[in-house]
Motif scaffolding. Structure first.
Motif, short mmCIF file in Angstrom:
data_model
loop_
_atom_site.label_atom_id
_atom_site.label_comp_id
_atom_site.label_asym_id
_atom_site.label_seq_id
_atom_site.Cartn_x
_atom_site.Cartn_y
_atom_site.Cartn_z
N GLY A 147 0.80 -1.22 0.00
CA GLY A 147 0.00 0.00 0.00
C GLY A 147 0.83 1.26 0.00
N SER A 148 2.11 1.18 0.37
CA SER A 148 2.94 2.38 0.45
C SER A 148 3.59 2.69 -0.89
N LEU A 164 3.09 -0.22 -4.30
CA LEU A 164 2.69 -1.62 -4.28
C LEU A 164 1.24 -1.65 -3.81
N VAL A 165 0.32 -1.81 -4.75
CA VAL A 165 -1.10 -1.70 -4.45
C VAL A 165 -1.64 -2.95 -3.78
N GLU A 166 -1.26 -4.14 -4.33
CA GLU A 166 -1.88 -5.37 -3.85
C GLU A 166 -1.00 -6.57 -4.19
N VAL A 167 -1.01 -7.55 -3.31
CA VAL A 167 -0.37 -8.84 -3.58
C VAL A 167 -1.43 -9.91 -3.36
N VAL A 168 -1.79 -10.62 -4.43
CA VAL A 168 -2.77 -11.70 -4.36
C VAL A 168 -2.01 -13.02 -4.28
N LEU A 271 21.35 1.46 -5.27
CA LEU A 271 20.79 2.45 -4.35
C LEU A 271 19.35 2.80 -4.67
N ASN A 272 18.88 2.51 -5.88
CA ASN A 272 17.51 2.80 -6.27
C ASN A 272 16.57 1.62 -6.03
N THR A 273 17.06 0.53 -5.49
CA THR A 273 16.22 -0.65 -5.27
C THR A 273 15.20 -0.37 -4.16
N LEU A 274 13.96 -0.76 -4.42
CA LEU A 274 12.87 -0.57 -3.47
C LEU A 274 12.41 -1.93 -2.95
N VAL A 275 12.06 -1.98 -1.66
CA VAL A 275 11.67 -3.25 -1.02
C VAL A 275 10.41 -3.02 -0.20
N TRP A 276 9.39 -3.85 -0.46
CA TRP A 276 8.18 -3.87 0.35
C TRP A 276 8.14 -5.17 1.14
N THR A 277 7.89 -5.06 2.42
CA THR A 277 7.83 -6.24 3.29
C THR A 277 6.39 -6.76 3.35
N ILE A 278 6.25 -8.09 3.25
CA ILE A 278 4.95 -8.74 3.33
C ILE A 278 4.79 -9.35 4.71
N ASP A 279 3.79 -8.90 5.43
CA ASP A 279 3.54 -9.45 6.76
C ASP A 279 2.95 -10.84 6.66
N ASP A 280 3.23 -11.65 7.66
CA ASP A 280 2.67 -13.01 7.70
C ASP A 280 1.16 -12.96 7.91
#
Length: 280
Positions: A147-148, A164-168, A271-280
């Protein structure tokens, strides 16, 4: 001349349809890595086939990209002359630091009735290379959660805001509804991202070219060369001021645990790499 293998034959057939095309466009149509497509075309050209592999550029765009790389400390011009050092496999060790060095400290003569000024210095061309009494640039976050929106710069110099809108997960029902079939022990994952070009420079790459999933064991899963009718894929490029969305499909073993979604402008992490963490 040896007949091309099936992959080369498909590549040549697509090329023959237009007669002239960019390598990344051919790779996108075939679901291939652009580097593999370029290597195959160069090999075919060298084998005697009437194929010419070239490269074009926007000179101003390339100069801006080099300027951006220098600002991040990734590029300082061509290597100095001398013997070429062969790098062995294993952990990377920096042997010598190139680029501009900090100023040499010199005695500063005292001025009558002058208030001393503090200055904070950092590496040249970095955010720290400013006076303490000047506004500091706002730090850019490269990590977030679903979502961020995170920010990055493309190789052409376009400033991007990626959400990152959604992970199905799992998305087996979307995968099979599009007419595809999963093998036993596999599952599908669909990632929805939106890219906003918040600059005056065009972004010419496929937005999810290097979008990957990161597993709990540290492995990466690249996207599958399929698109779903109910979840349209990304289109090539994002124009200045435009927001473009798209869905990326991944196929992975059913027991694999995904902990992150990672986006990069290059195949490797930078340095431009973006990471979104997925909660359990």
């Amino acid at each position: 001349m040896v007949a091309p293998d099936p992959v080369d034959a498909r590549l040549l057939a697509v090329l023959a349809e237009s007669g002239r095309a960019a390598v990344h466009e051919l790779a996108q149509r075939l679901g291939m890595d652009p580097r593999e497509a370029a290597m195959r075309l160069i090999t075919l050209s060298g084998s005697g086939l009437p194929v010419l592999v070239g490269v074009e550029c926007d000179p101003n765009g390339v100069r801006r990209a080099l300027a951006n790389a220098a600002a991040y400390g990734n590029y300082f011009g061509p290597p100095q002359s001398g013997p070429y050092a062969v790098h062995q496999s294993g952990p990377h060790q920096v042997q010598q630091q190139y680029g501009p060095q900090g100023p040499v400290s010199q005695p500063f003569p005292a001025q009558p009735q002058a208030q001393p000024q503090q200055a904070t210095w950092g590496p040249p061309q970095s955010a720290g290379w400013v006076r303490a009494d000047q506004p500091q640039p706002k730090p850019v976050s490269r990590t977030g959660k679903i979502g961020s929106s995170l920010e990055a710069d493309s190789l052409e110099g376009a400033h991007l805001q990626i959400q990152l809108v959604e992970v199905v997960d799992p998305a087996d029902f979307l995968f099979t509804a599009a007419g595809y079939k999963l093998a036993d022990g596999e599952r599908a994952v669909v990632v929805h991202t939106e890219v906003t070009n918040a600059s005056q420079v065009s972004y010419t790459s496929l937005p999810d070219m290097y979008l990957v999933l990161v597993t709990k064991t540290g492995e990466t899963v690249t996207k599958a060369p399929v698109s779903l009718s109910s979840r349209p894929a990304h289109k090539l490029g994002v124009q200045p001021g435009e927001t473009a969305g798209g869905h990326t499909v991944f196929v992975l073993p059913d027991e694999t645990q995904v902990i992150q979604v990672r986006w990069s402008v290059r195949p490797e992490v930078d340095l431009n790499t973006l990471v979104w963490t997925i909660d359990d």
